[in-house]
Design a protein around this motif. Structure first.
Motif, PDB file in Angstrom:
ATOM      1  N   LEU A 179      -1.523   2.339 -10.974  1.00 52.95           N
ATOM      2  CA  LEU A 179      -0.955   3.370 -10.111  1.00 52.95           C
ATOM      3  C   LEU A 179       0.076   2.765  -9.164  1.00 52.95           C
ATOM      4  CD1 LEU A 179      -1.336   6.436  -9.144  1.00 52.95           C
ATOM      5  CD2 LEU A 179      -2.541   5.372  -7.248  1.00 52.95           C
ATOM      6  N   TYR A 180      -0.242   1.635  -8.562  1.00 47.72           N
ATOM      7  CA  TYR A 180       0.702   0.982  -7.652  1.00 47.72           C
ATOM      8  C   TYR A 180       1.959   0.519  -8.383  1.00 47.72           C
ATOM      9  CZ  TYR A 180      -2.927   1.037  -4.072  1.00 47.72           C
ATOM     10  OH  TYR A 180      -3.883   1.430  -3.156  1.00 47.72           O
ATOM     11  N   LYS A 181       1.817   0.105  -9.644  1.00 49.05           N
ATOM     12  CA  LYS A 181       3.002  -0.257 -10.436  1.00 49.05           C
ATOM     13  C   LYS A 181       3.883   0.962 -10.667  1.00 49.05           C
ATOM     14  CE  LYS A 181       1.104  -4.146 -13.032  1.00 49.05           C
ATOM     15  NZ  LYS A 181       0.708  -4.633 -14.380  1.00 49.05           N
ATOM     16  N   SER A 218       5.732   1.638  -7.450  1.00 46.08           N
ATOM     17  CA  SER A 218       6.809   0.679  -7.189  1.00 46.08           C
ATOM     18  C   SER A 218       7.967   0.840  -8.165  1.00 46.08           C
ATOM     19  CB  SER A 218       6.282  -0.761  -7.229  1.00 46.08           C
ATOM     20  OG  SER A 218       5.877  -1.104  -8.528  1.00 46.08           O
ATOM     21  N   ASN A 219       7.695   1.322  -9.397  1.00 47.79           N
ATOM     22  CA  ASN A 219       8.757   1.586 -10.372  1.00 47.79           C
ATOM     23  C   ASN A 219       9.452   2.925 -10.143  1.00 47.79           C
ATOM     24  OD1 ASN A 219       8.134  -0.769 -11.687  1.00 47.79           O
ATOM     25  ND2 ASN A 219       6.843   0.223 -13.207  1.00 47.79           N
ATOM     26  N   LYS A 220       9.002   3.668  -9.144  1.00 49.04           N
ATOM     27  CA  LYS A 220       9.522   5.005  -8.825  1.00 49.04           C
ATOM     28  C   LYS A 220       9.200   6.023  -9.918  1.00 49.04           C
ATOM     29  CE  LYS A 220      11.847   3.402  -5.226  1.00 49.04           C
ATOM     30  NZ  LYS A 220      11.193   3.290  -3.986  1.00 49.04           N
ATOM     31  N   SER A 221       8.212   5.740 -10.768  1.00 52.96           N
ATOM     32  CA  SER A 221       7.768   6.701 -11.778  1.00 52.96           C
ATOM     33  C   SER A 221       6.922   7.798 -11.145  1.00 52.96           C
ATOM     34  CB  SER A 221       6.927   6.002 -12.844  1.00 52.96           C
ATOM     35  OG  SER A 221       7.650   4.996 -13.466  1.00 52.96           O
ATOM     36  N   LEU A 222       6.260   7.443 -10.068  1.00 52.08           N
ATOM     37  CA  LEU A 222       5.409   8.381  -9.347  1.00 52.08           C
ATOM     38  C   LEU A 222       5.839   8.409  -7.886  1.00 52.08           C
ATOM     39  CD1 LEU A 222       2.889  10.212  -9.322  1.00 52.08           C
ATOM     40  CD2 LEU A 222       1.535   8.187  -8.867  1.00 52.08           C
ATOM     41  N   PRO A 223       6.347   9.547  -7.412  1.00 50.58           N
ATOM     42  CA  PRO A 223       6.764   9.619  -6.013  1.00 50.58           C
ATOM     43  C   PRO A 223       5.558   9.556  -5.067  1.00 50.58           C
ATOM     44  CG  PRO A 223       7.281  11.670  -7.185  1.00 50.58           C
ATOM     45  CD  PRO A 223       6.601  10.763  -8.149  1.00 50.58           C
ATOM     46  N   ALA A 224       5.671   8.726  -4.064  1.00 51.56           N
ATOM     47  CA  ALA A 224       4.603   8.565  -3.079  1.00 51.56           C
ATOM     48  C   ALA A 224       5.209   8.169  -1.738  1.00 51.56           C
ATOM     49  CB  ALA A 224       3.613   7.508  -3.539  1.00 51.56           C
ATOM     50  N   VAL A 225       4.444   8.425  -0.694  1.00 55.82           N
ATOM     51  CA  VAL A 225       4.854   8.070   0.660  1.00 55.82           C
ATOM     52  C   VAL A 225       3.811   7.115   1.222  1.00 55.82           C
ATOM     53  CG1 VAL A 225       5.265   8.972   2.984  1.00 55.82           C
ATOM     54  CG2 VAL A 225       5.959  10.305   0.996  1.00 55.82           C
ATOM     55  N   LYS A 226       4.279   6.052   1.843  1.00 56.37           N
ATOM     56  CA  LYS A 226       3.352   5.108   2.458  1.00 56.37           C
ATOM     57  C   LYS A 226       3.153   5.493   3.915  1.00 56.37           C
ATOM     58  CE  LYS A 226       2.219   0.266   2.549  1.00 56.37           C
ATOM     59  NZ  LYS A 226       2.611  -1.070   2.132  1.00 56.37           N
ATOM     60  N   ILE A 227       1.928   5.756   4.272  1.00 55.24           N
ATOM     61  CA  ILE A 227       1.568   6.087   5.650  1.00 55.24           C
ATOM     62  C   ILE A 227       0.647   4.981   6.136  1.00 55.24           C
ATOM     63  CG2 ILE A 227       0.445   7.738   7.176  1.00 55.24           C
ATOM     64  CD1 ILE A 227       1.238   9.922   5.190  1.00 55.24           C
ATOM     65  N   ARG A 228       1.159   4.230   7.094  1.00 59.34           N
ATOM     66  CA  ARG A 228       0.502   3.007   7.566  1.00 59.34           C
ATOM     67  C   ARG A 228       0.257   2.069   6.400  1.00 59.34           C
ATOM     68  NH1 ARG A 228      -3.409   5.400  12.238  1.00 59.34           N
ATOM     69  NH2 ARG A 228      -1.713   6.231  13.491  1.00 59.34           N
ATOM     70  N   ARG A 229      -0.986   1.897   5.975  1.00 54.46           N
ATOM     71  CA  ARG A 229      -1.271   0.948   4.899  1.00 54.46           C
ATOM     72  C   ARG A 229      -1.637   1.630   3.588  1.00 54.46           C
ATOM     73  NH1 ARG A 229      -4.571  -4.106   7.072  1.00 54.46           N
ATOM     74  NH2 ARG A 229      -4.718  -4.261   4.819  1.00 54.46           N
ATOM     75  N   TYR A 278      -0.859   4.665   0.460  1.00 58.29           N
ATOM     76  CA  TYR A 278       0.071   5.574  -0.202  1.00 58.29           C
ATOM     77  C   TYR A 278      -0.558   6.949  -0.304  1.00 58.29           C
ATOM     78  CZ  TYR A 278       3.293   1.915  -1.606  1.00 58.29           C
ATOM     79  OH  TYR A 278       4.214   0.911  -1.600  1.00 58.29           O
ATOM     80  N   ARG A 279       0.280   7.968  -0.190  1.00 56.69           N
ATOM     81  CA  ARG A 279      -0.145   9.354  -0.350  1.00 56.69           C
ATOM     82  C   ARG A 279       0.732  10.001  -1.418  1.00 56.69           C
ATOM     83  NH1 ARG A 279      -5.011  10.122   2.248  1.00 56.69           N
ATOM     84  NH2 ARG A 279      -4.976   8.743   4.041  1.00 56.69           N
TER      85      ARG A 279
END
Length: 75
Positions: free
Chosen positions: A44-46, A49-60, A62-63
């Motif tokens: 999931l983190y990969k 980071s590849n921008k395949s899955l949009p996410a927002v990092k809030i503090r530490r 991902y959402r």
């Protein structure tokens, strides 16, 4: 209605995903998103980071917005 063919020959559409994911919150954490996608958190983190899955990092953490995840599943 748009259907997606799964590996075992089954078809699924957006309404099916909506019904299956209704008990999850609108904003998912990494654990929940990985559970839905049936992948490890590392994978999931990969994807994030590849921008395949949009996410927002809030503090530490991902959402991930549930509707974005559903778009990925249906496409």
């Amino acid at each position: 209605m748009q259907y997606k063919k799964l590996k075992r020959g089954f078809y699924i559409n957006k309404m099916d995903y909506t019904h299956q994911l209704k008990h999850y919150p609108d904003i998912l954490n990494a654990d929940q998103a990985a559970e839905i996608l049936a992948i490890s958190k590392k994978t999931l983190y990969k994807a994030i980071s590849n921008k395949s899955l949009p996410a927002v990092k809030i503090r530490r953490e991902y959402r991930i917005v549930k509707t974005q995840l559903m778009k990925l599943l249906v496409s």
